[in-house]
Design an enzyme around this catalytic site. Structure first.
Site, PDB file in Angstrom:
ATOM      1  N   HIS A   1      64.140 -17.507 -39.326  1.00  0.00           N
ATOM      2  CA  HIS A   1      63.411 -17.715 -40.584  1.00  0.00           C
ATOM      3  C   HIS A   1      62.504 -16.539 -40.940  1.00  0.00           C
ATOM      4  CE1 HIS A   1      63.971 -22.369 -40.069  1.00  0.00           C
ATOM      5  NE2 HIS A   1      65.069 -21.750 -40.461  1.00  0.00           N
TER       6      HIS A   1
ATOM      7  N   CYS B   1      59.865  -6.282 -50.928  1.00  0.00           N
ATOM      8  CA  CYS B   1      59.762  -6.093 -52.371  1.00  0.00           C
ATOM      9  C   CYS B   1      60.664  -7.111 -53.063  1.00  0.00           C
ATOM     10  CB  CYS B   1      60.203  -4.667 -52.715  1.00  0.00           C
ATOM     11  SG  CYS B   1      60.317  -4.362 -54.484  1.00  0.00           S
TER      12      CYS B   1
ATOM     13  N   CYS C   1      63.516  -2.716 -53.658  1.00  0.00           N
ATOM     14  CA  CYS C   1      63.651  -1.272 -53.877  1.00  0.00           C
ATOM     15  C   CYS C   1      63.598  -0.506 -52.558  1.00  0.00           C
ATOM     16  CB  CYS C   1      62.554  -0.779 -54.820  1.00  0.00           C
ATOM     17  SG  CYS C   1      60.958  -0.511 -54.023  1.00  0.00           S
TER      18      CYS C   1
ATOM     19  N   THR D   1      61.012 -28.447 -31.570  1.00  0.00           N
ATOM     20  CA  THR D   1      61.485 -28.523 -32.959  1.00  0.00           C
ATOM     21  C   THR D   1      61.850 -29.959 -33.303  1.00  0.00           C
ATOM     22  OG1 THR D   1      63.128 -27.792 -34.581  1.00  0.00           O
ATOM     23  CG2 THR D   1      63.849 -27.819 -32.282  1.00  0.00           C
TER      24      THR D   1
HETATM   25  P1  OAD Z   1      58.206 -29.277 -37.188  1.00  0.00           P
HETATM   26  O1  OAD Z   1      56.778 -29.281 -37.594  1.00  0.00           O
HETATM   27  O2  OAD Z   1      59.191 -29.967 -38.074  1.00  0.00           O
HETATM   28  O3  OAD Z   1      58.380 -29.935 -35.745  1.00  0.00           O
HETATM   29  C1  OAD Z   1      57.575 -29.576 -34.663  1.00  0.00           C
HETATM   30  C2  OAD Z   1      58.066 -30.319 -33.440  1.00  0.00           C
HETATM   31  O4  OAD Z   1      57.269 -29.880 -32.349  1.00  0.00           O
HETATM   32  C3  OAD Z   1      57.932 -31.844 -33.505  1.00  0.00           C
HETATM   33  O5  OAD Z   1      59.156 -32.443 -33.101  1.00  0.00           O
HETATM   34  C4  OAD Z   1      56.812 -32.161 -32.511  1.00  0.00           C
HETATM   35  O6  OAD Z   1      57.023 -33.397 -31.842  1.00  0.00           O
HETATM   36  C5  OAD Z   1      56.945 -31.003 -31.541  1.00  0.00           C
HETATM   37  N1  OAD Z   1      55.713 -30.662 -30.805  1.00  0.00           N
HETATM   38  C6  OAD Z   1      54.432 -30.821 -31.192  1.00  0.00           C
HETATM   39  N2  OAD Z   1      53.604 -30.367 -30.251  1.00  0.00           N
HETATM   40  C7  OAD Z   1      54.372 -29.879 -29.241  1.00  0.00           C
HETATM   41  C8  OAD Z   1      54.101 -29.264 -27.987  1.00  0.00           C
HETATM   42  N3  OAD Z   1      52.865 -29.046 -27.573  1.00  0.00           N
HETATM   43  N4  OAD Z   1      55.153 -28.908 -27.210  1.00  0.00           N
HETATM   44  C9  OAD Z   1      56.421 -29.125 -27.627  1.00  0.00           C
HETATM   45  N5  OAD Z   1      56.734 -29.712 -28.801  1.00  0.00           N
HETATM   46  C10 OAD Z   1      55.724 -30.078 -29.595  1.00  0.00           C
HETATM   47  O7  OAD Z   1      58.607 -27.745 -36.941  1.00  0.00           O
HETATM   48  P2  OAD Z   1      60.045 -27.075 -36.835  1.00  0.00           P
HETATM   49  O8  OAD Z   1      61.032 -27.977 -36.199  1.00  0.00           O
HETATM   50  O9  OAD Z   1      59.848 -25.711 -36.269  1.00  0.00           O
HETATM   51  O10 OAD Z   1      61.058 -23.552 -41.963  1.00  0.00           O
HETATM   52  O11 OAD Z   1      60.397 -26.930 -38.370  1.00  0.00           O
HETATM   53  C11 OAD Z   1      61.577 -26.279 -38.727  1.00  0.00           C
HETATM   54  C12 OAD Z   1      61.379 -25.471 -39.972  1.00  0.00           C
HETATM   55  O12 OAD Z   1      60.842 -26.263 -41.017  1.00  0.00           O
HETATM   56  C13 OAD Z   1      60.350 -24.347 -39.843  1.00  0.00           C
HETATM   57  O13 OAD Z   1      60.875 -23.158 -39.314  1.00  0.00           O
HETATM   58  C14 OAD Z   1      59.945 -24.117 -41.244  1.00  0.00           C
HETATM   59  C15 OAD Z   1      59.714 -25.555 -41.595  1.00  0.00           C
HETATM   60  O14 OAD Z   1      59.496 -25.884 -42.854  1.00  0.00           O
HETATM   61  C16 OAD Z   1      60.856 -22.653 -42.912  1.00  0.00           C
HETATM   62  O15 OAD Z   1      59.758 -22.263 -43.225  1.00  0.00           O
HETATM   63  C17 OAD Z   1      62.115 -22.164 -43.555  1.00  0.00           C
END
Ligand code: OAD
Length: 260
Positions: free
Chosen positions: A131, A139, A143, A202
């Site tokens: 991401h 830009c 450019c 995630t």
């Molecule tokens: P999320 O905020 O959707 O999920 C975070 C995950 O981390 C959840 O499943 C939590 O349970 C877990 N979590 C929280 N604390 C933790 C810890 N201490 N150790 C391990 N796990 C823990 O974030 P992402 O899955 O990264 O995209 O979200 C995916 C994408 O959606 C991001 O890259 C971003 C977002 O909108 C873009 O910006 C394109």
């Protein structure tokens, strides 16, 4: 499946004295997929957890091309805030364990959805940033190639391209945008080839990242999930650690680090 050969079992059969029963081989093909949760204990708020809102906006409201077209200043204020949060954070024990894993294994790929740059700061070198990176700008007229800008706070909001004066944007992927093609292709290829995939922090809700573990499973890989909460992947995983990453990952790795 799909005519591909079965990967070697990820763990040695006999185990090693004092290391528990399941050391990895140096040659084991390992892919890691990380999300915001791995940086939670560094102080970076996750997107869908507590602290995920900025003012009253969700990431899905601001991280879009439409939001940027409508109000680039608002979107940049959000990114400037996120940059200041991330800039005050340091890698944690989970990031460091992955950097050590890269050094200890011959065939290791770290795929991250995070834009915070903490994996590299922890010493990881082979990182596929699906991401993008919050410390890079580009830009809007393209450019010139994207450039690094670590200034915090940014002196001008919204920032402009130093070459042509057009609006600059963060070099990150927004909802509705395609992922960088080569990075995604490399992540998919590694996922198809790996014997072991570790999915850390995630929610596994955002595509196409969430389907990488499915590619690994199709080829018979062993799937490990580290996440305090259940996700759609949990029932597919062979091993689930319902713990924060900074605690669970260093321990998991210490028990499986190949000897010698
Ligand atoms: P999320 O905020 O959707 O999920 C975070 C995950 O981390 C959840 O499943 C939590 O349970 C877990 N979590 C929280 N604390 C933790 C810890 N201490 N150790 C391990 N796990 C823990 O974030 P992402 O899955 O990264 O995209 O979200 C995916 C994408 O959606 C991001 O890259 C971003 C977002 O909108 C873009 O910006 C394109």
């Amino acid at each position: 499946m799909h005519g591909q050969s079965e990967p070697d079992p990820p763990y040695s059969q006999e185990g090693q004295p004092g290391r528990g029963p399941a050391a990895l081989r140096r040659s084991t093909r390992v892919v890691i997929l990380t999300g915001a949760g791995i940086s939670a204990e560094s102080g970076v708020p996750t997107f869908r957890g507590p602290g995920g809102l900025w003012r009253s906006y969700r990431a899905e409201d601001l991280a879009t091309p439409q939001a940027f077209r409508r109000d680039p200043e608002l979107v940049w204020q959000w990114y400037d805030w996120r940059r200041s949060v991330v800039g005050a954070c340091l890698p944690n024990a989970a990031h460091r364990a992955l950097a050590d894993m890269e050094r200890a294994l011959d065939d290791f790929v770290l795929v991250t959805q995070n834009v915070d740059g903490l994996h590299r700061l922890a010493g990881s070198r082979r990182v596929l940033e699906l991401h993008g990176n919050i410390w890079r700008l580009r830009c809007t007229l393209e450019c010139r190639p994207p450039w690094d800008d670590r200034r915090d706070p940014l002196p001008e909001i919204p920032p402009r391209c130093p070459a042509c004066g057009a609006l600059a944007r963060p070099d990150v992927v927004w909802f509705g945008e395609a992922l960088p093609g080569e990075v995604l292709a490399a992540a998919m290829d590694a996922s198809r080839r790996c014997a072991l995939m570790l999915v850390v922090g995630t929610s596994a809700l955002v595509q196409p990242a969430a389907s990488l573990p499915l590619l690994a499973l199709e080829n018979g890989a062993h799937l490990v999930e580290i996440n305090p909460q259940a996700t759609p992947l949990s029932r597919l995983a062979g091993e689930v650690l319902r713990e924060p990453a900074a605690r669970a990952l260093p321990r998991w790795w210490a028990e499986r680090r190949p000897g010698g």
